[in-house]
Design an enzyme around this catalytic site. Structure first.
Site, short mmCIF file in Angstrom:
data_model
loop_
_atom_site.label_atom_id
_atom_site.label_comp_id
_atom_site.label_asym_id
_atom_site.label_seq_id
_atom_site.Cartn_x
_atom_site.Cartn_y
_atom_site.Cartn_z
N SER A 164 10.21 1.33 15.87
CA SER A 164 9.97 1.82 14.52
C SER A 164 8.52 1.50 14.18
O SER A 164 7.94 0.56 14.75
CB SER A 164 10.89 1.11 13.52
OG SER A 164 10.42 1.27 12.20
N TYR A 177 15.48 -6.18 9.85
CA TYR A 177 15.13 -4.95 10.57
C TYR A 177 13.72 -5.04 11.17
O TYR A 177 13.51 -4.75 12.36
CB TYR A 177 15.22 -3.76 9.61
CG TYR A 177 15.01 -2.41 10.24
CD1 TYR A 177 16.07 -1.74 10.86
CD2 TYR A 177 13.76 -1.79 10.23
CE1 TYR A 177 15.89 -0.50 11.44
CE2 TYR A 177 13.56 -0.56 10.81
CZ TYR A 177 14.63 0.10 11.41
OH TYR A 177 14.44 1.33 11.99
P1 NAD Z 1 21.58 6.96 12.29
O1 NAD Z 1 22.25 6.00 11.37
O2 NAD Z 1 21.76 8.41 12.08
O3 NAD Z 1 21.95 6.62 13.80
C1 NAD Z 1 22.16 5.32 14.29
C2 NAD Z 1 23.21 5.39 15.36
O4 NAD Z 1 23.41 4.09 15.92
C3 NAD Z 1 24.57 5.85 14.82
O5 NAD Z 1 25.15 6.77 15.72
C4 NAD Z 1 25.37 4.56 14.76
O6 NAD Z 1 26.77 4.74 14.85
C5 NAD Z 1 24.81 3.88 16.01
N1 NAD Z 1 25.16 2.46 16.10
C6 NAD Z 1 25.05 1.52 15.13
N2 NAD Z 1 25.53 0.35 15.59
C7 NAD Z 1 25.93 0.56 16.87
C8 NAD Z 1 26.52 -0.26 17.87
N3 NAD Z 1 26.80 -1.55 17.63
N4 NAD Z 1 26.81 0.30 19.08
C9 NAD Z 1 26.55 1.60 19.34
N5 NAD Z 1 26.00 2.42 18.41
C10 NAD Z 1 25.70 1.90 17.19
O7 NAD Z 1 20.03 6.57 12.22
P2 NAD Z 1 18.76 7.12 13.04
O8 NAD Z 1 17.69 7.28 12.04
O9 NAD Z 1 19.12 8.25 13.90
O10 NAD Z 1 18.42 5.81 13.90
C11 NAD Z 1 18.29 5.82 15.31
C12 NAD Z 1 17.26 4.78 15.74
O11 NAD Z 1 15.98 5.17 15.24
C13 NAD Z 1 17.51 3.37 15.20
O12 NAD Z 1 17.21 2.42 16.20
C14 NAD Z 1 16.53 3.26 14.06
O13 NAD Z 1 16.15 1.92 13.80
C15 NAD Z 1 15.38 4.08 14.60
N6 NAD Z 1 14.44 4.55 13.58
C16 NAD Z 1 14.79 5.48 12.65
C17 NAD Z 1 13.86 5.89 11.71
C18 NAD Z 1 14.17 6.94 10.66
O14 NAD Z 1 13.32 7.19 9.81
N7 NAD Z 1 15.32 7.58 10.67
C19 NAD Z 1 12.59 5.34 11.70
C20 NAD Z 1 12.26 4.39 12.66
C21 NAD Z 1 13.19 4.00 13.60
#
Ligand code: NAD
Length: 279
Positions: A164, A177
């Site tokens: 991130s 986080y």
């Molecule tokens: P999201 O909530 O749509 O997806 C997260 C996924 O992780 C979901 O499918 C959830 O069920 C799964 N998950 C959570 N705990 C879990 C576990 N214990 N075992 C297996 N799966 C698990 O969110 P996203 O935005 O798609 O996030 C995906 C990644 O991207 C994350 O690591 C997040 O930190 C990172 N990220 C997202 C953003 C953003 O702006 N959306 C920015 C920076 C980083």
């Protein structure tokens, strides 16, 4: 945040990852979902990991299969050592091997410091950091066992850690986080250094603000979008495909000499936009 640029066009070369087997964690939602689909479009067979939401995961696998590759949905909590071991072994048994890991699963449990419980701290570290460690460790055992297969890829394996912008930008109210992603940065670099001589490439993607369920509050009202846009020089919120396409590139031999890098995919969020008119 409407954008004259619209959603990303689908420009994935269909043979780029032909014959490769990819494991994407947390692939039934958001960035993981888009990445799993994009890897399938690029010709990889894909395991769609999920922890809750079996129906969504099965729908993602179905969508991937429609592109003429294999896909299956596997349930596993990435923070549980036994479940990660079982998932990886099952993939090797059913798909033959694993070539690509996108360690994407992640969550937020936000609170000001004095209100943050130990359980909230631990859950985020366990999933976002320890989960990536466990998945990386298990796939690496298979990468080392198999070695390089030149017809498939120049590397013995590729690991992409989903980090991130908060691996470098401190984030008040989200200490668990931000600490987890700072940890991902150093874990990724250390693993990249350790595994490069074995022809295993470890890299990370650091997304900025991407439109997914994890940060709905940051983009689902006009006020929130305006506030967010002040932080993004490129003046649009990212789409999951923006990250998915970066992951496809990093996983492919086009990026074979990229080792230990964090690719910021953030519309310029890390360019200190507050200094655009001052300083
Ligand atoms: P999201 O909530 O749509 O997806 C997260 C996924 O992780 C979901 O499918 C959830 O069920 C799964 N998950 C959570 N705990 C879990 C576990 N214990 N075992 C297996 N799966 C698990 O969110 P996203 O935005 O798609 O996030 C995906 C990644 O991207 C994350 O690591 C997040 O930190 C990172 N990220 C997202 C953003 C953003 O702006 N959306 C920015 C920076 C980083």
């Amino acid at each position: 945040m409407s954008s004259p640029q619209g959603r990303p066009r689908d420009v994935i070369p269909p043979q780029l990852l032909k014959g490769q087997k990819a494991l994407v964690t947390g692939a039934n939602s958001g960035i993981g979902r888009a990445t799993a689909v994009a890897l399938g479009k690029a010709g990889a067979d894909v395991v769609v990991n999920y922890v809750t939401g079996a129906e969504e995961a099965e729908a993602v696998a179905e969508e991937i299969r429609s592109h003429g590759v294999r896909a299956a949905a596997y349930e596993a909590d990435v923070s549980d050592e036994g479940q990660v071991v079982t998932m990886t072994n099952r993939m090797i048994e059913e798909f033959g091997t694993v070539d690509i890991l996108v360690a994407n699963a992640g969550l937020q449990r936000d609170a000001p410091l004095t209100e943050m419980t130990l359980a909230q701290w631990r859950e985020v570290i366990d999933v976002n950091l320890t989960g990536q460690f466990l998945c990386a460790r298990e796939v690496t055992k298979e990468f080392l066992r198999r070695g390089v297969v030149p017809e498939v890829s120049r590397a013995a394996g590729k690991i992409i850690c989903m980090s991130s912008v908060h691996q470098i930008i401190p984030w008040a109210g989200h200490v668990n986080y931000a600490a987890s992603k700072g940890g991902v940065q150093m874990m990724m670099g250390t693993l990249a250094q350790e595994l490069a001589p074995k022809k295993i490439r470890v890299n990370a993607i650091a997304p900025g603000a991407i439109r997914t369920p994890i940060n709905r509050d940051a983009w689902n009202t006009p006020e929130a979008r305006a506030e967010l846009q002040r932080l993004i020089p490129y003046e649009r919120i990212g789409e999951p495909e923006d990250i998915a396409y970066a992951a496809v590139g990093l996983a492919s031999d086009l990026f074979d000499y990229v080792v230990g890098a964090t690719l910021f995919v953030d519309g310029g969020m890390t360019l200190f936009p507050g200094f655009a008119t001052g300083g």
